[in-house]
Enzyme design. Structure first.
Site, PDB file in Angstrom:
ATOM      1  N   GLU A 103       0.829  -1.219   0.000  1.00 51.59           N
ATOM      2  CA  GLU A 103       0.000   0.000   0.000  1.00 51.59           C
ATOM      3  C   GLU A 103       0.855   1.257   0.000  1.00 51.59           C
ATOM      4  O   GLU A 103       0.458   2.291  -0.546  1.00 51.59           O
ATOM      5  CB  GLU A 103      -0.919   0.011   1.240  1.00 51.59           C
ATOM      6  CG  GLU A 103      -2.370  -0.007   0.886  1.00 51.59           C
ATOM      7  CD  GLU A 103      -3.312   0.150   2.070  1.00 51.59           C
ATOM      8  OE1 GLU A 103      -2.903   0.517   3.180  1.00 51.59           O
ATOM      9  OE2 GLU A 103      -4.508  -0.098   1.868  1.00 51.59           O
ATOM     10  N   LYS A 124     -12.991   1.267  -2.640  1.00 59.15           N
ATOM     11  CA  LYS A 124     -13.942   1.503  -1.539  1.00 59.15           C
ATOM     12  C   LYS A 124     -15.126   2.324  -2.039  1.00 59.15           C
ATOM     13  O   LYS A 124     -16.282   2.050  -1.708  1.00 59.15           O
ATOM     14  CB  LYS A 124     -13.252   2.309  -0.424  1.00 59.15           C
ATOM     15  CG  LYS A 124     -12.508   1.494   0.599  1.00 59.15           C
ATOM     16  CD  LYS A 124     -11.832   2.437   1.576  1.00 59.15           C
ATOM     17  CE  LYS A 124     -11.869   1.991   2.994  1.00 59.15           C
ATOM     18  NZ  LYS A 124     -11.110   2.818   3.912  1.00 59.15           N
ATOM     19  N   HIS A 139       9.692 -26.361   0.924  1.00 60.64           N
ATOM     20  CA  HIS A 139       9.173 -27.537   0.220  1.00 60.64           C
ATOM     21  C   HIS A 139       8.057 -27.168  -0.734  1.00 60.64           C
ATOM     22  O   HIS A 139       7.276 -28.014  -1.150  1.00 60.64           O
ATOM     23  CB  HIS A 139       8.722 -28.573   1.246  1.00 60.64           C
ATOM     24  CG  HIS A 139       9.852 -28.977   2.137  1.00 60.64           C
ATOM     25  ND1 HIS A 139      10.746 -29.954   1.806  1.00 60.64           N
ATOM     26  CD2 HIS A 139      10.283 -28.450   3.315  1.00 60.64           C
ATOM     27  CE1 HIS A 139      11.663 -30.055   2.768  1.00 60.64           C
ATOM     28  NE2 HIS A 139      11.403 -29.146   3.685  1.00 60.64           N
TER      29      HIS A 139
HETATM   30  O1  LIG Z   1      -8.911   2.112  10.190  1.00 61.54           O
HETATM   31  P1  LIG Z   1      -9.805   2.260   9.007  1.00 61.54           P
HETATM   32  O2  LIG Z   1     -10.090   3.704   8.713  1.00 61.54           O
HETATM   33  O3  LIG Z   1     -11.057   1.462   9.171  1.00 61.54           O
HETATM   34  O4  LIG Z   1      -9.036   1.719   7.775  1.00 61.54           O
HETATM   35  C1  LIG Z   1      -8.704   0.370   7.583  1.00 61.54           C
HETATM   36  C2  LIG Z   1      -7.950   0.191   6.284  1.00 61.54           C
HETATM   37  O5  LIG Z   1      -8.782   0.745   5.288  1.00 61.54           O
HETATM   38  C3  LIG Z   1      -8.277   1.119   4.042  1.00 61.54           C
HETATM   39  O6  LIG Z   1      -8.590   0.146   3.121  1.00 61.54           O
HETATM   40  C4  LIG Z   1      -6.866   1.558   3.964  1.00 61.54           C
HETATM   41  O7  LIG Z   1      -6.364   1.408   2.678  1.00 61.54           O
HETATM   42  C5  LIG Z   1      -5.990   0.813   4.928  1.00 61.54           C
HETATM   43  O8  LIG Z   1      -4.714   1.426   4.948  1.00 61.54           O
HETATM   44  C6  LIG Z   1      -6.587   0.859   6.298  1.00 61.54           C
HETATM   45  O9  LIG Z   1      -5.716   0.225   7.186  1.00 61.54           O
END
Ligand SMILES: O=P(O)(O)OC[C@H]1O[C@H](O)[C@H](O)[C@@H](O)[C@@H]1O
EC number: 5.3.1.9
Length: 427
Positions: free
Chosen positions: A268, A400, A289
């Site tokens: 990331e 997202k 293995h």
């Molecule tokens: O802690 P949050 O805001 O729920 O985020 C949780 C995760 O969400 C995203 O997908 C980010 O890319 C991550 O870097 C992060 O760790």
């Protein structure tokens, strides 16, 4: 922590000591930039200040009074992997589970498996908006209610200053830990995010942070003076020469999650602008293995990072009169693992395949503090050298948004791409 980069030199990818000497000037500049970022507590760089800025007493206060059989951490990505790395490696006594996926059958099985009346729930989300985490939390909450368990007595919230989870914590007067400012999720293992689970699981937080502080002290303007920078500079230099993959291979079962944590950190942070290095997860000796065949004889496009503790508890191998096995009797599993480690390292080097050895003294709190901090600093240095924006994740945000749009959570143009999917079905 110790980093040995000898086997990264003069292999198939042609990195030489002279190349590293030449790179060292850029390491000095990058170090200056990192130190400025730390001094100003800039976004991302602030994570490298955690050994000083993290308050373990706040974590202890939040955990005070809980003595659970199970800890259910509800979080995803950086809000689960750091804690999981620490409790897998160091935890004892408390059964720590991580709801970091929304596979319905799996979530149901976990909820059926734990005694919810003896469970503490830690819901962790920096943003307080992550759909998987919030959905899982609602499911857990309902399961507790159905089991007659008062979830407000057993829930600790870890989140930012404001947002959905913060409001919920305020409304129900729940213990709440603050995710520190300027610390991206994948760099938050040594903050409240990773430390609550660690505290519940009996990890020595002071030793953990002391180990991290030791590595912070060792950051210097030369890769030859700082193990973290030696690793960051070498991985960068090898990636530039074609090491597209970095296979991380701990020789300790308890560090298997570490490779998973590392994968998020590396992918990331550094996968930007058509650049980056794909993290692969392996485990010694098991993957000797399976994957080792590819690492030694496949395309010369990999770095293998071998990680191990110098000392560990041991188990004797009983004497045997079985023909051909007498050489094992009287030895120990630890000696066997050590021989496998050194043989693998040598076999890769003999085939011209670059590898790096990372060692900590033991898998203990200090060693984990050193290891996690050093990998974070290595990653930040690599990002500086590659000129990428280490602390953002626009590609993840894109996905997202698309998912949120599909679920009716707002107008997100990214969701249109789903309807435009190309098809060529074969039945
Ligand atoms: O802690 P949050 O805001 O729920 O985020 C949780 C995760 O969400 C995203 O997908 C980010 O890319 C991550 O870097 C992060 O760790």
């Amino acid at each position: 922590m110790n980093v040995d980069i000898g086997n990264a030199l003069d292999g198939d990818l042609g990195l030489t000591r002279g190349d590293l000497d030449a790179l060292d000037e850029r390491v000095a500049d990058a170090h200056d930039r990192i130190e400025r970022g730390r001094a100003e507590a800039e976004h991302g760089y602030a994570a490298l200040n955690l050994p000083e800025t993290c308050d373990p007493d706040a974590v202890r206060r939040a955990a005070d009074g809980f003595d659970p059989d199970h800890l259910l951490t509800v979080g995803i990505g950086g809000s689960a992997l750091g804690a999981a790395t620490l409790t897998d490696a160091l935890g004892s006594g408390v059964d720590c589970r991580y709801l970091d996926n929304v596979d319905p059958a799996w979530v149901r099985a976990i909820l059926d498996d734990v005694d919810l009346s003896g469970t503490v729930v830690n819901v962790v989300s920096r943003s307080g908006t992550t759909a998987e985490t919030l959905s899982n939390f609602l499911v857990v909450r309902e399961a507790m209610e159905s089991a007659g368990v008062d979830w407000t007595d057993r829930t600790v919230v870890t989140t930012g200053e404001a947002g959905n989870l913060r409001s919920m914590a305020d409304r129900h007067d729940l213990p709440a830990l603050k995710v520190p400012e300027g610390v991206p999720g994948r760099f938050s293992a040594l903050s409240t995010v990773g430390l609550f689970a660690a505290e519940i699981a009996g990890v020595d937080l002071d030793a953990l942070l002391a180990g991290a502080a030791d590595e912070a002290e060792r950051l210097a303007g030369s890769l030859f003076e700082s193990p973290a920078y030696a690793y960051g500079a070498t991985t960068y230099a090898l990636a530039e020469r074609g090491a597209a993959t970095n296979a991380v291979m701990p020789y300790a079962e308890s560090l298997e999650r570490f490779a998973e944590w590392f994968a998020q950190l590396w992918a990331e942070s550094l996968g930007k602008d058509g650049r980056g290095q794909t993290p692969a997860r392996a485990l010694g000796a098991t993957d000797q293995h399976s994957q080792l065949q590819l690492y030694r004889a496949g395309p010369a496009d990999k770095l293998i990072t071998l990680v191990r503790p110098r000392e560990a508890d041991d188990v004797d191998i009983p004497e045997t009169d079985l023909e051909g096995l007498s050489y094992l009797g009287g030895s120990s599993l630890g000696e066997l693992l050590d021989a496998e480690f050194r043989a693998t390292e040598a076999s890769l080097a003999a085939a011209g395949r670059e590898n790096v050895r990372i060692e900590i003294d033991r898998v203990d709190a200090r060693g984990l503090g050193e290891l996690l901090y050093a990998m974070e600093a290595a990653c930040v240095l690599y990002g500086e050298l590659a000129g990428v924006s280490t602390f953002t994740q626009p590609a993840v945000e894109w996905g997202k948004n698309a998912a949120r749009g599909l679920l009716g959570g707002g107008e997100f143009p990214e969701a249109d791409a789903v309807t435009e999917k190309r098809r060529l079905e074969v039945e």
